[in-house]
Design an enzyme around this catalytic site. Structure first.
Site, PDB file in Angstrom:
ATOM      1  N   GLU A  51      50.834  -8.682  17.250  1.00  0.00           N
ATOM      2  CA  GLU A  51      51.100  -8.572  15.814  1.00  0.00           C
ATOM      3  C   GLU A  51      49.885  -8.051  15.058  1.00  0.00           C
ATOM      4  O   GLU A  51      50.017  -7.309  14.077  1.00  0.00           O
ATOM      5  CB  GLU A  51      51.541  -9.928  15.262  1.00  0.00           C
ATOM      6  CG  GLU A  51      52.920 -10.353  15.728  1.00  0.00           C
ATOM      7  CD  GLU A  51      54.008  -9.384  15.273  1.00  0.00           C
ATOM      8  OE1 GLU A  51      54.115  -9.138  14.061  1.00  0.00           O
ATOM      9  OE2 GLU A  51      54.735  -8.861  16.135  1.00  0.00           O
ATOM     10  N   HIS A 101      57.261 -14.934  13.723  1.00  0.00           N
ATOM     11  CA  HIS A 101      57.183 -13.717  14.537  1.00  0.00           C
ATOM     12  C   HIS A 101      56.072 -12.825  14.011  1.00  0.00           C
ATOM     13  O   HIS A 101      55.237 -12.340  14.775  1.00  0.00           O
ATOM     14  CB  HIS A 101      58.540 -13.001  14.490  1.00  0.00           C
ATOM     15  CG  HIS A 101      58.578 -11.682  15.196  1.00  0.00           C
ATOM     16  ND1 HIS A 101      59.721 -10.930  15.282  1.00  0.00           N
ATOM     17  CD2 HIS A 101      57.616 -10.969  15.829  1.00  0.00           C
ATOM     18  CE1 HIS A 101      59.453  -9.808  15.953  1.00  0.00           C
ATOM     19  NE2 HIS A 101      58.187  -9.803  16.296  1.00  0.00           N
ATOM     20  N   HIS A 159      50.751  -4.650  13.263  1.00  0.00           N
ATOM     21  CA  HIS A 159      51.006  -4.872  11.840  1.00  0.00           C
ATOM     22  C   HIS A 159      49.770  -5.300  11.056  1.00  0.00           C
ATOM     23  O   HIS A 159      49.559  -4.847   9.932  1.00  0.00           O
ATOM     24  CB  HIS A 159      52.109  -5.925  11.675  1.00  0.00           C
ATOM     25  CG  HIS A 159      53.400  -5.549  12.337  1.00  0.00           C
ATOM     26  ND1 HIS A 159      54.211  -4.547  11.860  1.00  0.00           N
ATOM     27  CD2 HIS A 159      54.006  -6.033  13.454  1.00  0.00           C
ATOM     28  CE1 HIS A 159      55.275  -4.429  12.647  1.00  0.00           C
ATOM     29  NE2 HIS A 159      55.169  -5.317  13.621  1.00  0.00           N
TER      30      HIS A 159
END
Length: 266
Positions: A122, A80, A126
């Site tokens: 992502e 993930h 992040h």
């Protein structure tokens, strides 16, 4: 009497001003909030792909699941994301707009992360907080994934399995030397096991993370839907996680972003 009231007002006013000057815990954290590269550790989030596909089908009126992640390829645990974390809380969207992500980098990650849109998401949320350039960040994702061994029983799951969250946690601990109960959290979505989150130092060593563990699944039992047709090459453990052939990669056209990107913590 009036003198005491006046003194009280002055005292309360002084105390309020003094309290405003003292940094609260959240304010103290804000001093480095969203500063790229300023974080304490990583969380490697591994999602159980069959659960995503099962819930995807249940939510759609036509009963069809995401054709990218839920097609012919037998995904089991997929990445993930790799999330920079503070001891309490986490940074996100540290550069807006995010530095451009080359599609060549995206295509190299599809053996571990099955949705191109997930890869883009992502990075934006992040990766930009890692302090790394795009290619270096996704190389770091790959290194972190290579450290973790998926327990053998989850590589090829031909039938639906009902387990306790502790069973899944303990299987990961047994398969990964140095990983303890304080460094791994099993998460669930409704009745399904959704993902396993493993805490790592910036040098990829296992470490405890109480703030992550305390948000773990509290259900007595969770369901793990079966892997479609057998284990994928990307899930065969650290030795084989580095690459798959181009023909084994998930299709790149028309992906829908996985709901895993909307989990409560990250």
């Amino acid at each position: 009497m009036l003198r005491r009231v006046a003194v009280s007002i002055v005292f309360v006013g002084f105390f309020s001003l003094f309290a405003q000057l003292l940094p609260t815990q959240s304010q103290a954290q804000d001093r480095r909030q969203n500063a790229p590269g300023a974080f304490d550790f990583y969380v490697l989030a591994l999602s159980w792909s069959p659960s995503y596909c099962a819930t995807s089908r249940e939510r759609r009126s036509d009963g069809r699941a995401d054709p990218v992640q839920c097609g012919a390829r037998p995904y089991s645990f997929v990445v993930h994301g790799l999330w920079p974390q503070y001891e309490k809380g986490f940074p996100s969207y540290c550069q807006v707009p995010a530095p451009r992500l080359n599609r060549g980098i995206v295509s190299t990650m599809l053996d571990l992360m099955p949705s191109p849109r997930l890869v883009f998401h992502e990075w934006d949320r992040h990766g930009t907080c890692s302090g790394l350039a795009p290619r270096a960040y996704f190389e770091t994702v790959r290194k972190a994934r290579a450290v973790v061994k998926i327990p053998d029983r989850f590589l090829e799951l031909p039938d639906t399995l009902t387990v306790t969250p502790d069973e899944v946690r303990d299987a990961f601990i047994k398969a990964n030397g140095g990983l303890g109960e304080g460094g791994v959290a099993v998460n669930c979505s409704s009745r399904y096991l959704s993902e396993v989150r493993i805490c790592m130092t910036r040098e990829f060593g296992f470490r405890d993370c109480p703030e992550i563990v305390k948000r773990a699944c509290r259900r007595d039992k969770v369901v793990m839907p079966p892997v479609r047709g057998g284990a994928s090459k990307a899930e065969a453990g650290p030795d084989n996680a580095a690459a798959v052939t181009a023909g084994d990669k998930a299709p790149q056209a028309g992906p829908q972003i996985s709901p895993q990107v909307s989990v409560s913590a990250n």
